[in-house]
Enzyme design. Sequence first.
Site, PDB file in Angstrom:
ATOM      1  N   SER A  18     -11.674   7.138   3.972  1.00 44.50           N
ATOM      2  CA  SER A  18     -12.853   6.372   4.104  1.00 44.50           C
ATOM      3  C   SER A  18     -13.992   7.079   4.134  1.00 44.50           C
ATOM      4  CB  SER A  18     -12.622   5.323   5.169  1.00 44.50           C
ATOM      5  OG  SER A  18     -11.516   4.481   5.147  1.00 44.50           O
TER       6      SER A  18
HETATM    7  N1  SAH Z   1      -6.942   6.644   7.726  1.00 46.17           N
HETATM    8  C1  SAH Z   1      -6.873   7.292   6.409  1.00 46.17           C
HETATM    9  C2  SAH Z   1      -7.270   6.406   5.323  1.00 46.17           C
HETATM   10  C3  SAH Z   1      -6.221   6.334   4.160  1.00 46.17           C
HETATM   11  S1  SAH Z   1      -6.381   5.233   2.903  1.00 46.17           S
HETATM   12  C4  SAH Z   1      -7.885   8.407   6.427  1.00 46.17           C
HETATM   13  O1  SAH Z   1      -8.582   8.799   7.359  1.00 46.17           O
HETATM   14  O2  SAH Z   1      -7.804   9.309   5.450  1.00 46.17           O
HETATM   15  C5  SAH Z   1      -5.069   4.108   3.348  1.00 46.17           C
HETATM   16  C6  SAH Z   1      -3.465   4.504   3.531  1.00 46.17           C
HETATM   17  O3  SAH Z   1      -2.681   3.578   4.018  1.00 46.17           O
HETATM   18  C7  SAH Z   1      -2.982   5.047   2.383  1.00 46.17           C
HETATM   19  O4  SAH Z   1      -2.737   6.617   2.631  1.00 46.17           O
HETATM   20  C8  SAH Z   1      -1.842   4.677   1.854  1.00 46.17           C
HETATM   21  O5  SAH Z   1      -0.643   5.198   1.514  1.00 46.17           O
HETATM   22  C9  SAH Z   1      -1.495   3.949   3.261  1.00 46.17           C
HETATM   23  N2  SAH Z   1      -0.588   2.861   3.010  1.00 46.17           N
HETATM   24  C10 SAH Z   1      -0.652   1.946   2.089  1.00 46.17           C
HETATM   25  N3  SAH Z   1       0.342   0.805   2.345  1.00 46.17           N
HETATM   26  C11 SAH Z   1       0.802   1.225   3.584  1.00 46.17           C
HETATM   27  C12 SAH Z   1       1.974   0.585   4.468  1.00 46.17           C
HETATM   28  N4  SAH Z   1       2.673  -0.720   4.074  1.00 46.17           N
HETATM   29  N5  SAH Z   1       2.229   1.294   5.753  1.00 46.17           N
HETATM   30  C13 SAH Z   1       1.691   2.353   5.892  1.00 46.17           C
HETATM   31  N6  SAH Z   1       0.758   2.937   5.155  1.00 46.17           N
HETATM   32  C14 SAH Z   1       0.055   2.467   4.128  1.00 46.17           C
END
Ligand code: SAH
Length: 240
Positions: free
Chosen positions: A93
């Site tokens: 993000s």
């Molecule tokens: N907090 C992260 C942002 C990642 S974007 C950072 O600081 O980089 C959101 C993430 O959620 C992605 O990596 C995606 O793979 C994950 N995601 C999507 N659906 C999910 C689920 N059901 N359970 C766990 N993670 C999930």
Amino acid sequence: MKKRGAMMLMWISLLLGCSRSPIIQSSPPQSDDPYAQARSRMVETQIRARGIRDPRVLKAMEKVPRHRFALPEYRDHAYEDTPLPIRAGQTMSQPYIVALMTELLQLRGDEKVLEVGTGSGYHAAILAELAREVYTIEIEPVLSEGARRVLQELGYQNIHFRVGDGYQGWPEAAPFEAIVVTAAPREIPPKLVEQLKEGGRMVIPVGTWRQELLLVTKTKNGITTRTIAPVRFVPMRRPD
Ligand code: SAH
């Protein structure tokens, strides 16, 4: 997704390039981190300027080396006002959104926090600076492994990793004083509400094309929700 991200970055850096005045450096950099100045500028111009006031959040954003969580080809963009592509077609993000979501949790230092969506691990590092223990779940093994490696290199010892489905939460470690969800489900997952402590706070984007960032507070009688802002997150996936 990747292509769009790259185009957007190009567009934003063009925009910034046009308006940026030359920076005259009158004193040597304060640390051996070549990105320290860019990071300070990020905190001033993107985060403090937009109203984030919690000094602990500002300090954490000033400290955590965001470039270490970016893909090598995006490292020089790590302190810009934009989300960045990471592996598996996901994104980390925009710094302001990380700061906003974190400030809404009102962490004081003794909490157990659950993060859904480890991604790059950047937000987990910010949370680990501000809370006692961080439990972070990621559905993509390659992302969880990458995040674990960087966070270990940086010396974090209060982060626990799980590869799995965030809709299930982490029942063995519940209840949590705070939960932050960094991918958008269509609705608030009931198991996450169950695993939130009474009085606890959850920050979560909800929706599909149109998404709202919600602050959910658990009370004796259920939950209260407050809408914070319209946002765009990657969708929260169901396991295959
Ligand atoms: N907090 C992260 C942002 C990642 S974007 C950072 O600081 O980089 C959101 C993430 O959620 C992605 O990596 C995606 O793979 C994950 N995601 C999507 N659906 C999910 C689920 N059901 N359970 C766990 N993670 C999930």
